[in-house]
Design a protein around this motif. Structure first.
Motif, PDB file in Angstrom:
ATOM      1  N   VAL A 143       0.864  -1.170   0.000  1.00 24.46           N
ATOM      2  CA  VAL A 143       0.000   0.000   0.000  1.00 24.46           C
ATOM      3  C   VAL A 143       0.904   1.223   0.000  1.00 24.46           C
ATOM      4  CG1 VAL A 143      -0.260   0.312   2.512  1.00 24.46           C
ATOM      5  CG2 VAL A 143      -2.124   0.993   0.973  1.00 24.46           C
TER       6      VAL A 143
ATOM      7  N   LEU B 201      -3.501  -0.275  -2.793  1.00 25.23           N
ATOM      8  CA  LEU B 201      -3.579  -1.426  -1.903  1.00 25.23           C
ATOM      9  C   LEU B 201      -3.726  -2.710  -2.716  1.00 25.23           C
ATOM     10  CD1 LEU B 201      -3.870  -2.620   0.976  1.00 25.23           C
ATOM     11  CD2 LEU B 201      -6.329  -2.168   0.784  1.00 25.23           C
TER      12      LEU B 201
ATOM     13  N   VAL C 197      -3.361  -1.292   5.926  1.00 27.41           N
ATOM     14  CA  VAL C 197      -4.099  -0.046   6.115  1.00 27.41           C
ATOM     15  C   VAL C 197      -3.785   0.539   7.488  1.00 27.41           C
ATOM     16  CG1 VAL C 197      -6.406   0.971   6.336  1.00 27.41           C
ATOM     17  CG2 VAL C 197      -5.895  -0.595   4.440  1.00 27.41           C
TER      18      VAL C 197
ATOM     19  N   TYR D 197      -9.274   7.732   1.164  1.00 30.93           N
ATOM     20  CA  TYR D 197      -9.159   6.446   0.478  1.00 30.93           C
ATOM     21  C   TYR D 197     -10.296   6.349  -0.526  1.00 30.93           C
ATOM     22  CZ  TYR D 197      -8.707   1.289   0.161  1.00 30.93           C
ATOM     23  OH  TYR D 197      -8.534  -0.004  -0.259  1.00 30.93           O
TER      24      TYR D 197
END
Length: 179
Positions: free
Chosen positions: A69, A87, A103, A120
């Protein structure tokens, strides 16, 4: 499954980032706003510059990289907002907590870098991703945009929704300028 660890790549590890990014693009071509055929053409200098633009976090299962990520400043003028993007988790480990660890590490990195919010973008048609982000604590907003894709054969008209994670003491304080 052994213990999954997450760590930030150093600038000198640009080849590690390149390899996992290309793996992700090959495995999940519809999940990214780029194509493997485009990014395979990038020269070493571009990859070296790219790793410096944002923090690149990888999940490792022993010596094997099983996820990635990125977290960095949001394009635009609001210096309070970080963006989580790119991601990807190895398909064999999906649903086993790897995405959560990535995350979580991205949110902690944004907090350490003194951001107030993490943004996001999630595909509105991707119920699993929306549910995952919501369970983590990201909140949906009314921010929408067309899915950005550079893939040659992409005729998708999917929208993305901005989801936001407040890093401050007041989780209700999400100004409209974060979008």
């Amino acid at each position: 499954m052994t213990d999954i660890t997450v760590r930030a790549l150093g600038d000198e590890e640009w080849q590690v980032y390149r390899d996992v990014r290309l793996t992700a693009l090959r495995e999940a071509p519809d999940a990214f706003a780029a194509s493997v055929s485009q990014e395979e053409k990038f020269d070493d200098e571009l990859w070296q510059a790219r790793i410096k633009r944002s923090r690149r976090l990888v999940a490792e299962d022993g010596d094997k990289i099983v996820g990635v990520v990125s977290v960095g400043s949001k394009p635009g003028n609001d210096e309070r907002v970080s963006e989580l993007f790119g991601l990807w988790v190895d398909p064999e480990l999906r649903g086993k907590g790897v995405a959560w660890k990535l995350v979580d590490a991205g949110v902690r990195q944004a907090r350490q870098d003194s951001y107030d919010f993490v943004l996001y973008w999630v595909g509105t048609d991707n119920g699993r991703a929306v549910a995952f982000a919501s369970s983590f604590g990201f909140r949906p907003t009314d921010g929408r945009r067309a899915m950005q894709s550079e893939a040659e054969d992409d005729a998708s008209s999917e929208d993305e929704m901005a989801m936001v994670y407040p890093l401050g003491d007041d989780p209700g304080a999400v100004p409209s300028s974060v979008l």
